[in-house]
Scaffold this active site. Structure first.
Site, PDB file in Angstrom:
ATOM      1  N   GLU A   1     -13.252  -8.451   9.735  1.00 25.59           N
ATOM      2  CA  GLU A   1     -13.631  -8.154   8.510  1.00 25.59           C
ATOM      3  C   GLU A   1     -13.976  -6.640   7.995  1.00 25.59           C
ATOM      4  O   GLU A   1     -14.686  -6.275   7.399  1.00 25.59           O
ATOM      5  CB  GLU A   1     -14.612  -8.941   7.761  1.00 25.59           C
ATOM      6  CG  GLU A   1     -14.334 -10.649   7.953  1.00 25.59           C
ATOM      7  CD  GLU A   1     -15.186 -11.572   7.152  1.00 25.59           C
ATOM      8  OE1 GLU A   1     -15.674 -11.069   6.230  1.00 25.59           O
ATOM      9  OE2 GLU A   1     -15.181 -12.789   7.612  1.00 25.59           O
TER      10      GLU A   1
ATOM     11  N   GLY B   1      -3.622  -4.281   9.800  1.00 23.79           N
ATOM     12  CA  GLY B   1      -5.037  -4.829  10.057  1.00 23.79           C
ATOM     13  C   GLY B   1      -6.262  -4.327   9.432  1.00 23.79           C
ATOM     14  O   GLY B   1      -6.370  -4.489   8.283  1.00 23.79           O
TER      15      GLY B   1
ATOM     16  N   HIS C   1     -33.031  -9.363  30.895  1.00 22.78           N
ATOM     17  CA  HIS C   1     -33.119 -10.189  31.683  1.00 22.78           C
ATOM     18  C   HIS C   1     -32.657  -9.781  33.080  1.00 22.78           C
ATOM     19  O   HIS C   1     -32.287 -10.591  33.981  1.00 22.78           O
ATOM     20  CB  HIS C   1     -31.935 -11.142  31.193  1.00 22.78           C
ATOM     21  CG  HIS C   1     -32.401 -12.055  30.168  1.00 22.78           C
ATOM     22  ND1 HIS C   1     -32.746 -11.824  28.994  1.00 22.78           N
ATOM     23  CD2 HIS C   1     -32.717 -13.560  30.138  1.00 22.78           C
ATOM     24  CE1 HIS C   1     -33.288 -12.801  28.243  1.00 22.78           C
ATOM     25  NE2 HIS C   1     -33.027 -13.887  28.753  1.00 22.78           N
ATOM     26  N   GLY C   2     -32.275  -8.583  33.332  1.00 24.82           N
ATOM     27  CA  GLY C   2     -31.737  -7.993  34.261  1.00 24.82           C
ATOM     28  C   GLY C   2     -30.632  -8.588  35.191  1.00 24.82           C
ATOM     29  O   GLY C   2     -29.868  -9.084  34.190  1.00 24.82           O
TER      30      GLY C   2
HETATM   31  C1  LIG Z   1     -11.376 -13.251  16.487  1.00 27.79           C
HETATM   32  C2  LIG Z   1     -10.776 -12.676  15.332  1.00 27.79           C
HETATM   33  C3  LIG Z   1     -10.857 -13.380  14.277  1.00 27.79           C
HETATM   34  C4  LIG Z   1      -9.886 -12.864  13.000  1.00 27.79           C
HETATM   35  N1  LIG Z   1      -9.999 -13.713  11.997  1.00 27.79           N
HETATM   36  C5  LIG Z   1      -9.103 -13.159  10.849  1.00 27.79           C
HETATM   37  C6  LIG Z   1      -8.852 -13.918   9.690  1.00 27.79           C
HETATM   38  O1  LIG Z   1      -9.036 -14.984   9.533  1.00 27.79           O
HETATM   39  N2  LIG Z   1      -7.661 -13.351   8.938  1.00 27.79           N
HETATM   40  C7  LIG Z   1      -7.357 -12.317   8.896  1.00 27.79           C
HETATM   41  O2  LIG Z   1      -6.489 -11.699   8.113  1.00 27.79           O
HETATM   42  N3  LIG Z   1      -7.690 -11.529   9.940  1.00 27.79           N
HETATM   43  C8  LIG Z   1      -8.477 -11.889  10.850  1.00 27.79           C
HETATM   44  N4  LIG Z   1      -8.672 -11.104  12.124  1.00 27.79           N
HETATM   45  C9  LIG Z   1      -7.998  -9.574  12.057  1.00 27.79           C
HETATM   46  C10 LIG Z   1      -9.379  -8.528  12.093  1.00 27.79           C
HETATM   47  O3  LIG Z   1      -9.721  -8.545  10.492  1.00 27.79           O
HETATM   48  C11 LIG Z   1      -8.520  -7.056  12.421  1.00 27.79           C
HETATM   49  O4  LIG Z   1      -8.421  -7.452  13.731  1.00 27.79           O
HETATM   50  C12 LIG Z   1      -9.342  -6.000  12.096  1.00 27.79           C
HETATM   51  O5  LIG Z   1      -9.229  -5.780  10.767  1.00 27.79           O
HETATM   52  C13 LIG Z   1      -8.893  -4.761  12.880  1.00 27.79           C
HETATM   53  O6  LIG Z   1      -7.420  -4.840  12.546  1.00 27.79           O
HETATM   54  P1  LIG Z   1      -6.368  -4.417  13.894  1.00 27.79           P
HETATM   55  O7  LIG Z   1      -6.734  -5.422  15.040  1.00 27.79           O
HETATM   56  O8  LIG Z   1      -5.014  -4.491  13.263  1.00 27.79           O
HETATM   57  O9  LIG Z   1      -6.805  -3.125  14.487  1.00 27.79           O
HETATM   58  P2  LIG Z   1      -6.454  -1.665  14.048  1.00 27.79           P
HETATM   59  O10 LIG Z   1      -6.550  -1.554  12.705  1.00 27.79           O
HETATM   60  O11 LIG Z   1      -5.265  -1.366  14.757  1.00 27.79           O
HETATM   61  O12 LIG Z   1      -7.568  -0.629  14.738  1.00 27.79           O
HETATM   62  C14 LIG Z   1      -7.670   0.049  16.156  1.00 27.79           C
HETATM   63  C15 LIG Z   1      -8.779   1.038  16.152  1.00 27.79           C
HETATM   64  O13 LIG Z   1      -8.323   2.072  15.150  1.00 27.79           O
HETATM   65  C16 LIG Z   1      -9.185   2.137  14.042  1.00 27.79           C
HETATM   66  N5  LIG Z   1      -8.633   2.846  12.947  1.00 27.79           N
HETATM   67  C17 LIG Z   1      -7.671   1.809  12.054  1.00 27.79           C
HETATM   68  N6  LIG Z   1      -7.465   2.696  11.080  1.00 27.79           N
HETATM   69  C18 LIG Z   1      -8.272   3.632  11.238  1.00 27.79           C
HETATM   70  C19 LIG Z   1      -8.409   4.642   9.931  1.00 27.79           C
HETATM   71  N7  LIG Z   1      -7.772   4.838   8.810  1.00 27.79           N
HETATM   72  N8  LIG Z   1      -9.280   5.660  10.291  1.00 27.79           N
HETATM   73  C20 LIG Z   1     -10.091   5.771  11.482  1.00 27.79           C
HETATM   74  N9  LIG Z   1      -9.884   4.545  12.317  1.00 27.79           N
HETATM   75  C21 LIG Z   1      -8.976   3.785  12.059  1.00 27.79           C
HETATM   76  C22 LIG Z   1     -10.153   0.924  14.242  1.00 27.79           C
HETATM   77  O14 LIG Z   1     -11.522   1.250  13.618  1.00 27.79           O
HETATM   78  C23 LIG Z   1      -9.965   0.701  15.387  1.00 27.79           C
HETATM   79  O15 LIG Z   1     -10.957   1.158  16.417  1.00 27.79           O
HETATM   80  C24 LIG Z   1      -9.466 -11.510  13.209  1.00 27.79           C
HETATM   81  C25 LIG Z   1      -9.454 -10.743  14.273  1.00 27.79           C
HETATM   82  C26 LIG Z   1     -10.240 -11.178  15.420  1.00 27.79           C
HETATM   83  C27 LIG Z   1     -10.161 -10.570  16.574  1.00 27.79           C
END
Ligand SMILES: Cc1cc2nc3c(=O)[nH]c(=O)nc-3n(C[C@H](O)[C@H](O)[C@H](O)COP(=O)(O)OP(=O)(O)OC[C@H]3O[C@@H](n4cnc5c(N)ncnc54)[C@H](O)[C@@H]3O)c2cc1C
Length: 386
Positions: free
Chosen positions: A366, A132, A341-342
């Site tokens: 994103e 992600g 809004h409490g």
């Molecule tokens: C409702 C929704 C819609 C979405 N739509 C799309 C879409 O259309 N297409 C698509 O491709 N994706 C989509 N996503 C995916 C979204 O972009 C990812 O969920 C997001 O980028 C985070 O990745 P992850 O969920 O794997 O979390 P992780 O990357 O596992 O993150 C977990 C935590 O670790 C932290 N972290 C991770 N790596 C590091 C680092 N190197 N240094 C410090 N901290 C770090 C993160 O900041 C976070 O706090 C969507 C997600 C949601 C929830």
């Protein structure tokens, strides 16, 4: 050079959008929430207004707004249920911009017009379990076979997947090496054999905006599906499209924060405690002041980031800084709105309760806030070392 939209024409588009949002969508916010669906008549209205293609160039059937215009529109769209924007957000944004920026003329001719008019919904399929924040680690693979490509892998959280007609799919064609990340991007019609769209995810907020897993089980596409005709542009296309999208998301956050502020002012100037308007309490005024300051700062930052993007002065730091600041700001403004809004702010059916849940996503997708900080910090250090 793409055809640009004159100020006069743009003002008309903006006025119409504001009118649509305020008179047609806001009264239906509860219906969208209750049914987890944007009603068909609102979808058709948005389609007629050209909102599925406002950021697609005119030569491909869109309205052709540039990024400074896009953010003004986004601040209007952010004022209501974010499901409305999400419905056409992937067409104009992360998915559509990959085609606009990196597709061949043939690929644009085939897909951009139906995307721009809303006949086709395009989804951006990058995220996977374990890939992600670090998409370079994605494992979906594309293998050449008799002039075709065979794609297999699992994507998750893909916005609009349940209604998509087209997936913009990022897949590995080789391990990362000195030539690049080894990631290509493909056009995969949703009805291709082997595309399996999962059930809708049950989310915390943004009811009416849908996401799901998408599995690609040996999906066969022809050579023309490789975007840009090159195996080496996938990663760059994803990063460029996401960077542009971050300025847009920042603007959405400002629009939503403005709504939370307006709801707060309306409440503070009508609700009483012990016979006194709560807006007359200076501690409540202080919360309103913090909200207003955040909104004004966010709006100025978004406009500046959009300007720097189109001039080419900054396509890296400013988009991430804008997304980081504005989405965090919207979270704080929404939290203050609930506070003002409490107890009522904690009740379903009150707009700020929905906004509080809706804006939480903006800090996650994103690129999380942590990733934006890493982009800003690392680019500053790299620039100083050059
Ligand atoms: C409702 C929704 C819609 C979405 N739509 C799309 C879409 O259309 N297409 C698509 O491709 N994706 C989509 N996503 C995916 C979204 O972009 C990812 O969920 C997001 O980028 C985070 O990745 P992850 O969920 O794997 O979390 P992780 O990357 O596992 O993150 C977990 C935590 O670790 C932290 N972290 C991770 N790596 C590091 C680092 N190197 N240094 C410090 N901290 C770090 C993160 O900041 C976070 O706090 C969507 C997600 C949601 C929830």
């Amino acid at each position: 050079m793409p055809v640009t939209v004159s100020d006069e024409d743009f003002q008309q588009i903006l006025t119409q959008t504001r009118h649509f949002v305020r008179t047609a969508v806001i009264p239906r916010e509860q219906e969208i929430l209750d049914n987890d669906r944007v009603p068909d008549d609102l979808r058709e209205h948005a389609q007629k207004m050209g909102l599925f293609g406002y950021a697609i160039p005119q030569e491909w059937g869109g309205l052709g707004l540039d990024l400074p215009q896009d953010v003004e529109l986004a601040m209007e769209l952010g004022y209501t249920s974010l499901a409305l924007r999400s419905m056409f957000g992937t067409n104009n944004g992360i998915a559509g911009q990959v085609l606009v920026g990196f597709g061949t003329d043939e690929q644009k001719a085939r897909w951009l017009e139906p995307i721009a008019c809303g006949d086709v919904v395009a989804s951006f399929a990058l995220t996977e379990p374990g890939a992600g924040s670090n998409p370079a680690g994605l494992r979906t693979k594309a293998v050449r076979d008799n002039g075709n490509w065979v794609i297999s892998g699992q994507k998750r959280f893909i916005t609009n997947a349940p209604v998509a007609g087209l997936f913009i799919v990022f897949a590995r064609t080789r391990p990362a090496d000195e030539r690049g990340a080894g990631i290509a991007v493909f056009l995969v019609p949703a009805d291709a054999a082997g595309v399996d769209v999962g059930v809708k995810d049950a989310k915390m907020g943004q009811e009416g905006a849908w996401t799901s897993d998408v599995n690609f089980n040996d999906v066969r596409v022809d050579a023309g599906a490789l975007i840009g005709g090159s195996e080496d542009i996938g990663y760059r296309a994803a990063m460029t499209s996401l960077a542009r999208g971050r300025v847009h998301i920042a603007a959405i956050a400002v629009g939503t924060a403005q709504r939370a502020l307006d709801e707060s002012v309306a409440y503070a100037t009508t609700a009483t405690q012990g016979g006194t308007l709560i807006g007359n309490f200076q501690l409540v005024q202080a919360m309103l002041a913090d909200q207003q300051t955040g909104v004004l700062a966010g709006r100025a930052l978004v406009r500046d980031a959009a300007r720097l993007w189109v001039s080419g002065e900054d396509c890296r730091i400013a988009p991430s800084a804008a997304k980081l600041f504005c989405t965090e700001m919207a979270g704080k403004v929404a939290d203050l709105a609930v506070q003002i809004h409490g107890g009522s702010g904690y009740m379903r059916g009150v707009p700020v309760e929905r906004i509080y849940r809706d804006v939480r996503l903006l800090r996650l997708y994103e690129g999380t806030s942590e990733i934006q900080r890493l982009i800003v910090g690392s680019n500053l250090v790299r620039a100083a070392q050059r």
